[in-house]
Structures are given as C-alpha cells and as structure tokens.
Design a protein around this motif. Structure first.
Motif, PDB file in Angstrom:
ATOM      1  N   UNK A  34      -6.291  17.398 -15.296  1.00 56.91           N
ATOM      2  CA  UNK A  34      -6.255  15.950 -15.058  1.00 56.91           C
ATOM      3  C   UNK A  34      -6.844  15.621 -13.684  1.00 56.91           C
ATOM      4  N   UNK A  35      -7.394  14.414 -13.522  1.00 57.73           N
ATOM      5  CA  UNK A  35      -7.776  14.007 -12.171  1.00 57.73           C
ATOM      6  C   UNK A  35      -6.518  13.848 -11.319  1.00 57.73           C
ATOM      7  N   UNK A  36      -6.640  14.042 -10.004  1.00 55.57           N
ATOM      8  CA  UNK A  36      -5.446  13.982  -9.144  1.00 55.57           C
ATOM      9  C   UNK A  36      -4.809  12.595  -9.106  1.00 55.57           C
ATOM     10  N   UNK A  37      -3.510  12.588  -9.058  1.00 54.13           N
ATOM     11  CA  UNK A  37      -2.677  11.389  -8.921  1.00 54.13           C
ATOM     12  C   UNK A  37      -1.630  11.647  -7.864  1.00 54.13           C
ATOM     13  N   UNK A  38      -1.034  10.558  -7.348  1.00 52.15           N
ATOM     14  CA  UNK A  38       0.076  10.715  -6.420  1.00 52.15           C
ATOM     15  C   UNK A  38      -0.396  11.175  -5.055  1.00 52.15           C
ATOM     16  N   UNK A  47       0.850  -1.181   0.000  1.00 50.06           N
ATOM     17  CA  UNK A  47       0.000   0.000   0.000  1.00 50.06           C
ATOM     18  C   UNK A  47       0.891   1.238   0.000  1.00 50.06           C
ATOM     19  N   UNK A  48       0.560   2.178  -0.885  1.00 50.61           N
ATOM     20  CA  UNK A  48       1.321   3.427  -0.960  1.00 50.61           C
ATOM     21  C   UNK A  48       0.456   4.587  -0.463  1.00 50.61           C
ATOM     22  N   UNK A  49       1.131   5.665  -0.098  1.00 49.97           N
ATOM     23  CA  UNK A  49       0.387   6.842   0.367  1.00 49.97           C
ATOM     24  C   UNK A  49      -0.626   7.300  -0.673  1.00 49.97           C
ATOM     25  N   UNK A  50      -0.255   7.195  -1.942  1.00 52.37           N
ATOM     26  CA  UNK A  50      -1.142   7.678  -3.002  1.00 52.37           C
ATOM     27  C   UNK A  50      -2.454   6.891  -3.051  1.00 52.37           C
ATOM     28  N   UNK A  51      -2.441   5.657  -2.522  1.00 52.15           N
ATOM     29  CA  UNK A  51      -3.688   4.883  -2.482  1.00 52.15           C
ATOM     30  C   UNK A  51      -4.737   5.549  -1.590  1.00 52.15           C
ATOM     31  N   UNK A  52      -4.278   6.425  -0.713  1.00 47.56           N
ATOM     32  CA  UNK A  52      -5.215   7.064   0.214  1.00 47.56           C
ATOM     33  C   UNK A  52      -5.496   8.522  -0.090  1.00 47.56           C
ATOM     34  N   UNK A  53      -5.056   8.999  -1.246  1.00 49.06           N
ATOM     35  CA  UNK A  53      -5.163  10.435  -1.526  1.00 49.06           C
ATOM     36  C   UNK A  53      -6.475  10.841  -2.177  1.00 49.06           C
ATOM     37  N   UNK A  54      -7.332   9.884  -2.446  1.00 45.39           N
ATOM     38  CA  UNK A  54      -8.642  10.226  -3.002  1.00 45.39           C
ATOM     39  C   UNK A  54      -8.620  10.475  -4.498  1.00 45.39           C
ATOM     40  N   UNK A  55      -7.520  10.155  -5.163  1.00 49.42           N
ATOM     41  CA  UNK A  55      -7.424  10.382  -6.602  1.00 49.42           C
ATOM     42  C   UNK A  55      -7.500   9.081  -7.381  1.00 49.42           C
ATOM     43  N   UNK A  56      -6.795   9.044  -8.485  1.00 46.23           N
ATOM     44  CA  UNK A  56      -6.838   7.907  -9.397  1.00 46.23           C
ATOM     45  C   UNK A  56      -6.442   6.607  -8.694  1.00 46.23           C
ATOM     46  N   UNK A  57      -5.360   6.644  -7.896  1.00 46.24           N
ATOM     47  CA  UNK A  57      -4.883   5.424  -7.246  1.00 46.24           C
ATOM     48  C   UNK A  57      -5.874   4.905  -6.209  1.00 46.24           C
ATOM     49  N   UNK A  76       2.321  23.383  -7.095  1.00 39.72           N
ATOM     50  CA  UNK A  76       1.104  22.571  -6.973  1.00 39.72           C
ATOM     51  C   UNK A  76      -0.070  23.372  -7.508  1.00 39.72           C
ATOM     52  N   UNK A  77      -1.003  22.693  -8.145  1.00 43.09           N
ATOM     53  CA  UNK A  77      -2.212  23.369  -8.600  1.00 43.09           C
ATOM     54  C   UNK A  77      -3.202  23.414  -7.432  1.00 43.09           C
ATOM     55  N   UNK A  78      -3.652  24.596  -7.021  1.00 45.97           N
ATOM     56  CA  UNK A  78      -4.571  24.675  -5.869  1.00 45.97           C
ATOM     57  C   UNK A  78      -5.900  23.971  -6.121  1.00 45.97           C
ATOM     58  N   UNK A  79      -6.182  23.636  -7.372  1.00 52.77           N
ATOM     59  CA  UNK A  79      -7.435  22.929  -7.665  1.00 52.77           C
ATOM     60  C   UNK A  79      -7.398  21.484  -7.164  1.00 52.77           C
ATOM     61  N   UNK A  80      -6.219  21.025  -6.722  1.00 53.74           N
ATOM     62  CA  UNK A  80      -6.114  19.685  -6.132  1.00 53.74           C
ATOM     63  C   UNK A  80      -6.178  19.721  -4.606  1.00 53.74           C
ATOM     64  N   UNK A 125     -15.620  19.432  -2.305  1.00 52.98           N
ATOM     65  CA  UNK A 125     -14.326  19.044  -2.886  1.00 52.98           C
ATOM     66  C   UNK A 125     -13.276  18.791  -1.810  1.00 52.98           C
ATOM     67  N   UNK A 126     -13.340  17.603  -1.183  1.00 53.59           N
ATOM     68  CA  UNK A 126     -12.380  17.281  -0.122  1.00 53.59           C
ATOM     69  C   UNK A 126     -11.116  16.687  -0.764  1.00 53.59           C
ATOM     70  N   UNK A 127     -10.699  15.464  -0.364  1.00 53.57           N
ATOM     71  CA  UNK A 127      -9.488  14.876  -0.965  1.00 53.57           C
ATOM     72  C   UNK A 127      -9.551  14.948  -2.486  1.00 53.57           C
ATOM     73  N   UNK A 128      -8.493  15.409  -3.109  1.00 55.94           N
ATOM     74  CA  UNK A 128      -8.481  15.504  -4.564  1.00 55.94           C
ATOM     75  C   UNK A 128      -8.989  16.843  -5.069  1.00 55.94           C
ATOM     76  N   UNK A 129      -9.626  17.613  -4.174  1.00 64.19           N
ATOM     77  CA  UNK A 129     -10.012  18.983  -4.482  1.00 64.19           C
ATOM     78  C   UNK A 129     -11.040  19.122  -5.590  1.00 64.19           C
ATOM     79  N   UNK A 130     -11.161  20.356  -6.071  1.00 67.29           N
ATOM     80  CA  UNK A 130     -12.109  20.673  -7.139  1.00 67.29           C
ATOM     81  C   UNK A 130     -11.822  19.835  -8.385  1.00 67.29           C
TER      82      UNK A 130
END
Lengths: 341, 341
Positions: free
Chosen positions: B330-334, B4-14, B266-270, B224-229
C-alpha cells in the motif's frame, strides 16, 4: 558561547555580518555565482543565471515568518507571494513561476491554512504567474509557532538592474514607506492599528511597464523590506561609491506611521515596506519617470533625493533635516521588530 | 474544526490529499506550469521550465526540518544540500546552482550553525555547484525548535525524465534502502543507532554519467525520501498505468534496519533514504545499466522487480514475498516519523 540573536535576522548590519561569517568567508569566489551571473557576490535579494541567449534567469528565495500571520491589509500568504515577486522585479526580471514550501505546526486550523493559501494563489492568478511545485511539512505541536512559508520566485530578465546608482541619479520612491512595519509592530505590541494597513502588494504593474519604457535609465531598484529605506540607501551609497543625499521632508510617510514611530523613539526609515519600490533614475528622465509612475496609479510617488560623488561622505547617506541641517542616516542595527516578514 | 495533523506532512496519502485540497483544486490548470514545462500537474519533487533552446531549467524547493539536526552520517546542512541536488538529478537535470533560506531559533549556538553550514557548503564544493543567494531569519526563543533550512536546487536538463515507466522496464535500486529513516527513528526514540548511519549523500556522480550514457533508456527516476520505496513504486504504478512487481528478497535492506523495523512492526519499505536512486530502466539495457551503476561505486545496486501491463492490478504494487505468495504494498499513510527530513 556565541548564540544566534534576534538582531542576526533583522536584515541590518548584524545579518550581513553573520552571512559573511557563515557563507561568504567560507566559500571560494568561484562558488558564489554561475559564470556571467549574479550571486552571493552581489548584495541583492535575487540572483541571476545567464540563459545563453542574452537573457537571464532571475531567481529568489525567502522564508516568511511574519507574526501574527493575519494582519490588516493581508496575511502571510499574500506577503510570501508579493515578497518573492517583488524581489524578481527589482533585479529587472519578469516573474513567470513560483514554488512554495510550507512548514506548519501540528494542530494549526486547516481553515486558516486555506485562507493563507487562497491569498497566495490570488496573487499568482492576478499577476499571471504559474505555481510549478512545492513542499509541505508538519512539525509536532510546540516545535513551531504556527507557520513558515518559503517562496521561490522565478523570472526572466532581458536586462539586469545591477543596483549601482550613478552620480546625478534621482532617488524615487513609489509610495508611502513603513506602513507594513508599523502595522506589524503595533500588533506585536498589542495595539490596534486604527485603520492603518500593511502596504503589501505585487509591483508587477509598476515595474514591468517601467522596465519596458525606461529600463536603461533605471540604475538601481529595490523594495525596502527588512531594514527599511535606510538599508536600501546605505547599500546604494556603498555600492555606488558616493553619497546619497535625501530630503527628509520629501519622504512620503503617513502621519500615523510618523507619530507612532516618534512615540516609540524609532526612525520610520527603518520600518519595512512590502509594496514599495525605490529607484535610482537617470536625471535626464527623472521627471518623466515620476509622472509615468504616477500615471500607473502610484499617486504618492516622490523624488526624495539624489546620489552624488563625494570624497568626504562616500558610502554614507545624508539626510537633509527639516531644520535645514544634515544628519547621517546609519544602516539599521539591532532588532526593531522580530518576525516582520 | 479540522486541524493540520502530523500525517499531512509525512509524504504519503494524507500529504497528497492536503496538497490537492489547498493548491491543486484551487488553481486553474493554466496556472500549474509554464507552457511546455512540468509543474503542479506532475507529481515529482522538481519542476521544469523550457529554456527556449530545447533544454529545460529544472528547479526544486524543500524545507528541511530533521530532528535531531545532527545524526550519524550527517546533519541538516548535508541533508538540505543533498536533498535538493538529488531532486534536480531525478528529473534529469545537472545541478548548477543552489539557494538557501535558514530560519533559526534565537539562542541557537553559532558554532552549531557553523558546523551545519560547513556541511552544506562542503557538498556544493565537492559537486561544483554555486551558492547564488539566500535568506536568513531568526525566530524568538520558544517559537521554533532549533532550525529549518529550505534549499532551492537549480539545474539544466537536456532531456527530462518524466517518471512514466513502460511495460517490461526493470526496477533498479542503487543501494540499501531505509538507512536514513531508521537512524532518525532510533534517535527520536532515544535509542543508539549502534553503528548504523544515514545514507545521505549527493547522487551527482551516479546520475550524471548514467544520464549521459543511458539517458534515453531511463524511463523513471526518484529518490525514495519521505514515504520510502513504497511511495515511489506506488506513484509509478499509477503514473505508468500498470503494476509494479517487486521481489521482496531482492530489495537491499541492511539486517539491522530490517530487524529494527520488525521490532517496531514497521515495513522498512516505508522508511526514507536520502542517498539512493530508484530507476525504471528499459529491459534491453537493464543488465548493462546495473553493471555500470556498480562500476560507479554503488556495489549494492540491485534489480528488484519490473513494471508490467495488468488489467487487474493496474495502479498497484505487488510484492513477491519470501514465502512465495504476493501481497499488495500500500502507499504510505499516517505518520511514521515526524521531522525525518
């Protein structure tokens, strides 16, 4: 400065105290339930919200932290499913849906997570319960030991079991008690459970037929998890305003659980079970109910005692010992086993 | 071995990928919802169960792990209450009850826990929501960093907002976006937020009047919580089968959030918001709805773009840049920020 202690999480006296201090004392009564339902004012593991047609929505939440996450007889996924299903059943609900929230440590093997989730889903499939949503979070390495699963159980009850035993009620347990607690304790102490397995299982096939056939005769129902049988019986003695008298010899305890407890100087009545029901049943049907429970495959079910009116011992649990005397079974205190569920 | 990686919990693609792998792919469709409701088949933060009288029970669960647990503008208790309340609202529900499950580290100061629970309860009191039950567990020192709070929000909806924008819909945001994410990121990087505060707040007083007055004109609603707008708009582009076109200049972002994001590349939209609603509104009433939202005290509300049919860009979010061109959002990643909520 006061700090949180392990005993605050053991499900006994100290847990009740910190919940009282943090929540109950700080919230006006009107915020403790939905009108006509059961909420914080009711010391059970589930809550009820009236649906407007005479039925109740039954809902429960529990965070499962058991360590180790894999153990003989199951894993944290199986436990998380069964625990919330059983809590819905014990309030008289038929489970219809679940949600889950997983928090896992960075670096946890995906394969282990797959095993855990498979166990979790297998229960939902076998019991016909839908998984309707959830949450998934990851904490950085070193900030969480492995995994925590929180499950929400949602059910519908035609009639609530409000956990108030009546004078004369017989106390029935559906199976051996304490297996889960003994297994986890052995593993945490680095010992081999030598064939002993956790009792974790869903009780749908026990409780749904029982509620259908004898619903109005069951005056209290609980699964003896944290705090064990001792906690349930003490809660009932207080809630019913009487005394619970139990015959120690009648309580089904496996010899290996008894001897392990004895070795550690622990009373097995404080050990958690995760697939056992304790019922207070109207005496007019107690024998019938016992036979019915056995006919459902719960061959070790036993009547272990009764609830009585008492001026002197109201609120207490009396244990008729094998020597023929009585002793008071105190509610659990301290921390017997951390992360047992 | 996959871990499990941190990105799995970021609310994005992973996150979507691991949920697909662990849950969605392993469960037959019939187990993904209660008949007539919304469940795992519906990519929102809440689920719905029909109540039999045309109304729906709306239910949501989230585990809050935010680090640090105290931050300018709030704390984990406030966040845990608001997060689940807002998830119920975004599906069209009126929140009526909550449950909570706290897991805390041995040694955590009781005083801090009292502050956290007080924040939590203050929201319930101000919004007229009952706390109907919960769970409390303690993990041994070193096995959990501080505290995790899981909350269950329960509400009732006359009509569900099924999050499917329609061609022509205007996209409206109720407030500045990204404040919460920026504050938590600053604190995790050891920087002072210099007056910037988390936006965490319950949106009952926005959404309940809005649903009453304009319910049938709101075709999608999300916070727009995790992953933002970026996450919300990408979900909508896919769910609606069209393109979301947004005017970058119109998006309300505080200058300090914009400059901090710019500095970090960083894009603030994330970045997450915890007290903001994004709405897809029928164009016939969009101006009216904007005025109504402002009249409710949300003075920074803005129409930021619209949803359109598109063959070429179906499923995409196009950002009209300040230079006059377009870029794909793009949808959030990472993993931008661990433990942001």
């Amino acid at each position: 400065m006061a700090v949180v202690r392990l005993s605050h999480g053991s499900g006994g006296v100290e847990t009740a105290e910190i919940i009282e201090r943090l929540f109950i004392a700080r919230l006006p009564d009107v915020f403790k339930k939905v009108p006509g339902g059961l909420g914080l004012d009711f010391p059970d593991d589930a809550a009820a919200v009236p649906m407007g047609d005479g039925r109740y929505l039954v809902i429960t939440v529990d965070s499962y932290t058991v360590s180790p996450p894999f153990f003989p007889g199951g894993d944290i996924g199986l436990l998380a499913a069964c625990g919330s299903i059983n809590d819905v059943l014990m309030l008289g609900g038929r489970p219809v849906a679940m949600m889950d929230a997983i928090v896992v440590e960075e670096g946890f093997p995906v394969e282990d997570l797959e095993r855990i989730v498979s166990s979790f889903l297998s229960v939902l499939r076998s019991e016909g319960i839908a998984l309707i949503g959830g949450d998934f979070k990851v904490m950085p390495r070193g900030q969480l030991d492995k995994v925590i699963i929180t499950t929400v159980g949602v059910g519908v009850a035609e009639r609530l079991i409000v956990d108030r035993p009546r004078p004369g009620d017989k106390i029935l347990v559906s199976d051996y008690v304490g297996d889960h607690g003994a297994v986890i304790m052995m593993l945490q102490h680095g010992e081999s459970p030598r064939g002993l397995k956790s009792d974790v299982k869903p009780l749908v096939r026990l409780m749904v037929p029982l509620l259908e056939k004898y619903g109005s005769y069951i005056h209290a129902a609980r699964d003896p998890t944290r705090g064990g049988l001792a906690m349930v019986l003490n809660d009932w003695a207080r809630a019913g305003g009487g005394v619970v008298v139990v015959d120690e010899e009648a309580i089904p305890i496996r010899p290996e659980v008894a001897s392990y407890s004895h070795m550690l100087g622990i009373d097995p009545l404080y050990l958690a079970s995760e697939g056992v029901a304790v019922l207070a049943v109207d005496p007019s049907v107690a024998g019938e109910v016992l036979n019915f429970v056995r006919s459902l495959g719960f061959l070790n079910a036993k009547v272990i005692g009764e609830f009585r009116e008492s001026r002197r011992y109201s609120g207490y649990v009396l244990l008729k010992t094998q020597a023929g005397g009585f002793r008071i079974l105190e509610p659990p205190r301290g921390d017997l086993v951390p992360r047992i569920c």
